[in-house]
Design a protein around this motif. Structure first.
Motif, PDB file in Angstrom:
ATOM      1  N   THR A   5      21.882 -12.097  -4.583  1.00  0.00           N
ATOM      2  CA  THR A   5      20.939 -12.892  -5.359  1.00  0.00           C
ATOM      3  C   THR A   5      21.717 -13.676  -6.403  1.00  0.00           C
ATOM      4  O   THR A   5      22.474 -13.096  -7.181  1.00  0.00           O
ATOM      5  N   ALA A   6      21.543 -14.986  -6.401  1.00  0.00           N
ATOM      6  CA  ALA A   6      22.208 -15.853  -7.370  1.00  0.00           C
ATOM      7  C   ALA A   6      21.157 -16.776  -7.966  1.00  0.00           C
ATOM      8  O   ALA A   6      20.624 -17.651  -7.274  1.00  0.00           O
ATOM      9  N   ASP A   7      20.839 -16.568  -9.227  1.00  0.00           N
ATOM     10  CA  ASP A   7      19.815 -17.358  -9.900  1.00  0.00           C
ATOM     11  C   ASP A   7      20.455 -18.263 -10.942  1.00  0.00           C
ATOM     12  O   ASP A   7      21.130 -17.781 -11.856  1.00  0.00           O
TER      13      ASP A   7
ATOM     14  N   LEU B 155      25.306 -19.417 -13.502  1.00  0.00           N
ATOM     15  CA  LEU B 155      24.337 -18.471 -12.956  1.00  0.00           C
ATOM     16  C   LEU B 155      23.734 -17.610 -14.056  1.00  0.00           C
ATOM     17  O   LEU B 155      24.460 -16.999 -14.847  1.00  0.00           O
ATOM     18  N   ASP B 156      22.402 -17.553 -14.105  1.00  0.00           N
ATOM     19  CA  ASP B 156      21.722 -16.644 -15.022  1.00  0.00           C
ATOM     20  C   ASP B 156      21.923 -15.204 -14.574  1.00  0.00           C
ATOM     21  O   ASP B 156      22.024 -14.295 -15.387  1.00  0.00           O
ATOM     22  N   GLN B 157      21.952 -15.026 -13.254  1.00  0.00           N
ATOM     23  CA  GLN B 157      22.066 -13.689 -12.674  1.00  0.00           C
ATOM     24  C   GLN B 157      22.802 -13.763 -11.348  1.00  0.00           C
ATOM     25  O   GLN B 157      22.598 -14.695 -10.572  1.00  0.00           O
ATOM     26  N   LEU B 158      23.662 -12.787 -11.100  1.00  0.00           N
ATOM     27  CA  LEU B 158      24.340 -12.642  -9.818  1.00  0.00           C
ATOM     28  C   LEU B 158      24.330 -11.156  -9.490  1.00  0.00           C
ATOM     29  O   LEU B 158      24.948 -10.359 -10.192  1.00  0.00           O
ATOM     30  N   ARG B 159      23.591 -10.787  -8.435  1.00  0.00           N
ATOM     31  CA  ARG B 159      23.432  -9.381  -8.086  1.00  0.00           C
ATOM     32  C   ARG B 159      23.571  -9.187  -6.590  1.00  0.00           C
ATOM     33  O   ARG B 159      23.132 -10.009  -5.806  1.00  0.00           O
TER      34      ARG B 159
ATOM     35  N   ARG C 268      14.299 -20.909  -3.684  1.00  0.00           N
ATOM     36  CA  ARG C 268      12.927 -20.892  -4.195  1.00  0.00           C
ATOM     37  C   ARG C 268      12.942 -21.322  -5.659  1.00  0.00           C
ATOM     38  O   ARG C 268      13.983 -21.286  -6.314  1.00  0.00           O
ATOM     39  N   ASP C 269      11.814 -21.715  -6.149  1.00  0.00           N
ATOM     40  CA  ASP C 269      11.649 -22.132  -7.547  1.00  0.00           C
ATOM     41  C   ASP C 269      12.707 -23.147  -7.963  1.00  0.00           C
ATOM     42  O   ASP C 269      13.264 -23.085  -9.059  1.00  0.00           O
ATOM     43  N   GLY C 270      12.997 -24.098  -7.089  1.00  0.00           N
ATOM     44  CA  GLY C 270      14.028 -25.084  -7.363  1.00  0.00           C
ATOM     45  C   GLY C 270      13.482 -26.345  -8.014  1.00  0.00           C
ATOM     46  O   GLY C 270      12.351 -26.749  -7.774  1.00  0.00           O
TER      47      GLY C 270
ATOM     48  N   THR D 203      18.082 -18.117  -5.606  1.00  0.00           N
ATOM     49  CA  THR D 203      18.542 -18.026  -4.219  1.00  0.00           C
ATOM     50  C   THR D 203      18.791 -16.578  -3.807  1.00  0.00           C
ATOM     51  O   THR D 203      19.092 -15.722  -4.634  1.00  0.00           O
ATOM     52  N   VAL D 204      18.647 -16.347  -2.518  1.00  0.00           N
ATOM     53  CA  VAL D 204      19.098 -15.117  -1.874  1.00  0.00           C
ATOM     54  C   VAL D 204      20.060 -15.583  -0.785  1.00  0.00           C
ATOM     55  O   VAL D 204      19.721 -16.457   0.016  1.00  0.00           O
TER      56      VAL D 204
END
Length: 186
Positions: A145-147, A121-125, A176-178, A153-154
């Motif tokens: 949010t997991a990118d 994951l680039d980001q997990l918030r 999104r943006d997959g 993704t949300v």
């Protein structure tokens, strides 16, 4: 300190602590024998900052409150629980409820029961609430949010653990943006 009613009062503060060191200290004299197995199985690691803890120990009438920031949190995958690495954020806790506010970069989730590969994951918030139930516990998030490098993704999440029952997982994700070339990872 011992109070007039015979209870013990504990107050602790630390600006920096390695989680591995805390586990070693706790294993000298565990406050609850039930912690032994989770420590051995999950192998917690990482760093706590700005730890504040206040507790009143009085048998069944015990109480506590705590807060901390955490960086690089790691938990090994177990039979029922996913493994995580690189988790950062803050924690607020009291009996029966712990709130985690995640703000992680470069994290990973290892859960073969749900994903074919470890998810980088680039980001997990987002916020996670861990709540004690009468016969187990629940982990819940309404907006996580997991990118990943190839997908944004949300998520909404609910996990419930009850003894002698399979782990219940309700995960709902908006994608999104997959990049469809990476669907084999999931």
């Amino acid at each position: 300190d011992e109070a007039d009613d015979g209870s013990q009062q504990i107050a602790a503060a630390a600006d920096y602590l390695r989680i591995e060191d805390i586990v070693r200290i706790l294993q000298v004299r565990l406050p609850h024998a039930a912690l032994q197995d989770p420590f051995e199985v999950l192998k917690p690691a990482g760093v706590l900052r700005d730890l504040r803890l206040a507790a009143r120990l009085a048998g069944e009438d015990s109480n506590w409150r705590g807060s901390a920031r955490f960086d690089g949190l790691q938990l090994a995958r177990s039979k029922d629980l996913p493994g995580v690495t690189g988790i950062s954020g803050r924690m607020l806790g009291q009996p029966g409820h712990i709130m985690l506010e995640l703000d992680s970069r470069a994290a990973a989730l290892d859960y073969p029961k749900l994903f074919r590969e470890t998810i980088e994951l680039d980001q997990l918030r987002g916020r996670l609430d861990l709540t004690r139930l009468d016969d187990g516990w629940q982990l819940r998030s309404r907006h996580l949010t997991a990118d990943a490098p190839h997908l944004r993704t949300v998520n909404r999440l609910r996990l419930e653990h009850r003894p002698q029952q399979p782990l219940f997982v309700d995960l709902q994700s908006d994608f999104r943006d997959g990049d469809a070339a990476n669907t084999h990872r999931y």
